[in-house]
Write a protein that holds these residues in place. Structure first.
Motif, mmCIF file in Angstrom:
data_model
loop_
_atom_site.group_PDB
_atom_site.id
_atom_site.type_symbol
_atom_site.label_atom_id
_atom_site.label_comp_id
_atom_site.label_asym_id
_atom_site.label_seq_id
_atom_site.Cartn_x
_atom_site.Cartn_y
_atom_site.Cartn_z
ATOM 1 N N LEU A 130 0.814 -1.213 0.000
ATOM 2 C CA LEU A 130 0.000 0.000 0.000
ATOM 3 C C LEU A 130 0.849 1.265 0.000
ATOM 4 O O LEU A 130 0.353 2.342 -0.342
ATOM 5 C CB LEU A 130 -0.922 0.000 1.224
ATOM 6 C CG LEU A 130 -2.037 -1.046 1.222
ATOM 7 C CD1 LEU A 130 -2.780 -1.047 2.546
ATOM 8 C CD2 LEU A 130 -3.011 -0.792 0.072
ATOM 9 N N LEU A 131 2.111 1.154 0.380
ATOM 10 C CA LEU A 131 2.990 2.318 0.358
ATOM 11 C C LEU A 131 3.581 2.577 -1.022
ATOM 12 O O LEU A 131 3.986 3.707 -1.327
ATOM 13 C CB LEU A 131 4.140 2.128 1.355
ATOM 14 C CG LEU A 131 3.781 2.077 2.840
ATOM 15 C CD1 LEU A 131 5.011 1.741 3.650
ATOM 16 C CD2 LEU A 131 3.190 3.409 3.300
ATOM 17 N N LEU A 132 3.651 1.565 -1.873
ATOM 18 C CA LEU A 132 4.378 1.679 -3.134
ATOM 19 C C LEU A 132 3.712 2.555 -4.194
ATOM 20 O O LEU A 132 4.416 3.222 -4.957
ATOM 21 C CB LEU A 132 4.625 0.280 -3.715
ATOM 22 C CG LEU A 132 5.610 -0.585 -2.925
ATOM 23 C CD1 LEU A 132 5.734 -1.959 -3.570
ATOM 24 C CD2 LEU A 132 6.972 0.089 -2.870
ATOM 25 N N PRO A 133 2.373 2.584 -4.325
ATOM 26 C CA PRO A 133 1.790 3.408 -5.405
ATOM 27 C C PRO A 133 2.175 4.880 -5.338
ATOM 28 O O PRO A 133 2.286 5.528 -6.383
ATOM 29 C CB PRO A 133 0.281 3.211 -5.204
ATOM 30 C CG PRO A 133 0.150 1.882 -4.558
ATOM 31 C CD PRO A 133 1.342 1.772 -3.655
ATOM 32 N N VAL A 134 2.401 5.411 -4.150
ATOM 33 C CA VAL A 134 2.716 6.842 -4.052
ATOM 34 C C VAL A 134 4.064 7.165 -4.687
ATOM 35 O O VAL A 134 4.150 8.064 -5.538
ATOM 36 C CB VAL A 134 2.662 7.302 -2.581
ATOM 37 C CG1 VAL A 134 3.048 8.770 -2.483
ATOM 38 C CG2 VAL A 134 1.274 7.088 -2.011
ATOM 39 N N PRO A 135 5.166 6.470 -4.332
ATOM 40 C CA PRO A 135 6.434 6.757 -5.032
ATOM 41 C C PRO A 135 6.374 6.486 -6.524
ATOM 42 O O PRO A 135 6.993 7.208 -7.310
ATOM 43 C CB PRO A 135 7.442 5.828 -4.343
ATOM 44 C CG PRO A 135 6.830 5.435 -3.067
ATOM 45 C CD PRO A 135 5.362 5.485 -3.257
ATOM 46 N N ILE A 136 5.614 5.466 -6.925
ATOM 47 C CA ILE A 136 5.506 5.171 -8.356
ATOM 48 C C ILE A 136 4.791 6.309 -9.073
ATOM 49 O O ILE A 136 5.196 6.741 -10.159
ATOM 50 C CB ILE A 136 4.780 3.832 -8.575
ATOM 51 C CG1 ILE A 136 5.606 2.681 -8.003
ATOM 52 C CG2 ILE A 136 4.505 3.602 -10.054
ATOM 53 C CD1 ILE A 136 4.909 1.332 -8.054
ATOM 54 N N MET A 137 3.720 6.827 -8.471
ATOM 55 C CA MET A 137 3.027 7.983 -9.054
ATOM 56 C C MET A 137 3.952 9.182 -9.129
ATOM 57 O O MET A 137 3.973 9.914 -10.132
ATOM 58 C CB MET A 137 1.779 8.324 -8.231
ATOM 59 C CG MET A 137 0.566 7.503 -8.547
ATOM 60 S SD MET A 137 -0.950 8.207 -7.859
ATOM 61 C CE MET A 137 -0.666 7.964 -6.125
ATOM 62 N N ALA A 138 4.714 9.417 -8.061
ATOM 63 C CA ALA A 138 5.641 10.550 -8.063
ATOM 64 C C ALA A 138 6.671 10.406 -9.189
ATOM 65 O O ALA A 138 7.007 11.374 -9.873
ATOM 66 C CB ALA A 138 6.343 10.645 -6.711
#
Length: 518
Positions: free
Chosen positions: A327-335
């Protein structure tokens, strides 16, 4: 003067109930909403009276109230029935108008409701052990500070109202979402088991030494004999004095100046160009905003980024990676993708890029102006996605690390994209074509895409390593990951802008040739 303004205020208050039916209905509904909200606040304050929750809730809630008072009137375009500028034709001194209208501002239903809440707040301060005189003075000071901030914001909003537009209102809505949604997620995720959650207590302590929370914190600081008592008192007094000074100066300025006449046609037709400053960077940013929100090729990119981030994380869940980490990974990927998305921005201009080249737009203005739409879109999305991910993960101490990694990937990607879009543009679908149509071209552009992606990741390795350490071993490394990510990202962003600006200034003819032949 004072008596005349007070009578005028009462007449306006009563006259509001004599207008058209639709207006009266809206006014009554607004009053009903305020009364219900105030009633809920009063019930909540009475429920926590004498408990450890009372100081934290009052300080944080009071801070939010004053922040809203200083921003909402200007952002929402609220009309001032007693605008000081309307008194300028009577030859009255600005100071007399300033303090007469300020005194009349206390005669309103919202302020009456606020006074009722302030009385309950004073009661909570007394229940906590504060002297009644101190609690009463601070409650009165909070109300007066609220009125000063709201009136000043309303007046300043009226001064630049002729320059506002629908586009600027959209930006204000985005800013409100960036502030309100993460705060709501943060509060909803805390464990309210009768004790003050540590994160909320820390937020209240920070708010107590700000201009927005000091006046509410003084009674509780006095009651607990806190070492911050003197500091809170000084901040509260200085804030109130500064608000009074700004109000006095703003009224004087408003009564001595007039608006530059702007026709309705001109105001309505400027769009984003009326929002940004009249500089090269501002013009490029306005033009970029227009085609980012109207060209379906850009719209498709914006929609695909969040979907791609979630899709890239799902295989890890299937492979057995713990749900919290996934659940933490989508944010860095979006960034990462948001920073990468501008790597071929010049190509999307097609032949329209000639306007930038032949008009002598500086390279830095072009590079920076083109990034504004991405920043406007990405920052609110990331600001909402980060607290959502942390709330599901369940450990707010890791939030700084996620902020640092995301900022590093995003800023580094923007910096490298500023270089790539000038140094190695490649053909894309033309304006009006399907965003998924692949044009025939001699080069694929895979090299530029890959270099920007890998380069952003490589530049983010220090913050990623610190974040992994915070996640698996030492949570205290989260703050180090944040500052490392912001610092490295800012350096790469600045260097990328500088290099991209130099390349744009030197490669004008090559860019024109590419636009004509691609």
């Amino acid at each position: 003067m004072v008596a005349h303004v007070l009578r005028l205020r009462l007449a306006l208050l009563i006259g509001g109930l004599r207008g058209p039916r639709r207006t009266v209905v809206r006014l009554v509904l607004a009053i009903a909403v305020l009364v219900v909200a105030a009633g809920a606040a009063i019930v909540g304050l009475l429920a926590v009276r004498g408990t450890a929750l009372s100081p934290a809730i009052i300080v944080v809630g009071g801070s939010v109230l004053l922040i809203g008072a200083s921003l909402a009137p200007a952002m929402g375009g609220i009309d001032d029935q007693l605008s000081p500028r309307s008194f300028s034709v009577f030859g009255t001194s600005p100071r007399a108008v300033a303090w007469s209208t300020m005194l009349a501002s206390f005669i309103s239903i919202p302020i009456a409701i606020l006074i009722a809440i302030a009385i309950v707040v004073a009661g909570n301060g007394i229940a906590a052990g504060a002297p009644p005189f101190v609690a009463a003075i601070c409650a009165i000071g909070g109300v007066v500070t609220f009125v000063f901030m709201a009136r000043t914001s309303m007046l300043l909003g009226a001064l630049w109202r002729s320059h506002r537009s629908r586009e600027l209102s959209r930006i204000f809505v985005l800013l409100a979402l960036v502030i309100v949604v993460p705060a709501a997620i943060f509060l909803a995720s805390l464990d309210w088991g009768g004790e003050v959650p540590p994160a909320f207590a820390e937020a209240a302590e920070i708010a107590s030494i700000t201009p927005f929370g000091a006046v509410w914190a003084v009674p509780f600081a006095v009651a607990s004999d806190s070492s911050l008592t003197a500091l809170c008192i000084v901040i509260a007094i200085v804030t109130l004095a500064l608000c009074a000074f700004v109000w006095d100066v703003a009224v004087g300025y408003a009564m001595r100046t007039v608006d530059k006449p702007v026709s309705v046609r001109e105001r309505a037709g400027m769009g984003w160009f009326s929002v940004f400053p009249r500089t090269q960077t501002g013009v490029v940013a306005a033009r970029s905003m227009i085609y980012w929100f109207r060209d379906r090729r850009y719209v498709a990119n914006m929609v695909v980024v969040p979907i791609a981030a979630v899709a890239a994380s799902l295989p890890l869940l299937i492979a057995g990676v713990p749900l919290g980490i996934v659940l933490l990974l989508p944010v860095p990927i979006m960034a990462l993708f948001f920073g990468w998305i501008a790597h071929n921005d010049v190509a999307y201009d097609s032949t329209a890029v000639w306007m930038h080249v032949v008009s002598g737009v500086r390279g830095l203005a072009d590079r920076l102006g083109r990034l504004v739409p991405i920043i406007v879109v990405a920052v609110p999305i990331l600001a909402i996605a980060i607290p959502v991910s942390i709330a599901f993960y369940g450990r707010w101490a890791f939030a700084p690390a996620l902020v640092g990694v995301s900022a590093n990937l995003f800023l580094a990607g923007l910096g490298l994209s500023s270089i790539s879009s000038v140094a190695a543009p490649y053909a894309v679908s033309r304006p009006g074509d399907s965003p998924f149509q692949q044009p025939q071209r001699t080069g694929s552009g895979i090299g530029a895409q890959t270099l920007v992606l890998l380069g952003a990741i490589v530049c983010s390795i220090p913050s990623i390593m610190l974040a992994v350490t915070a996640l698996t071993d030492d949570i205290t490394k989260a703050n180090a990951a944040m500052w490392m990510g912001i610092g490295v990202g800012t350096l790469v962003f600045g260097a990328g802008l500088a290099i991209g600006a130099i390349l744009f200034d030197r490669r004008g003819m090559q860019i024109m040739e590419f636009a004509e032949t691609s």
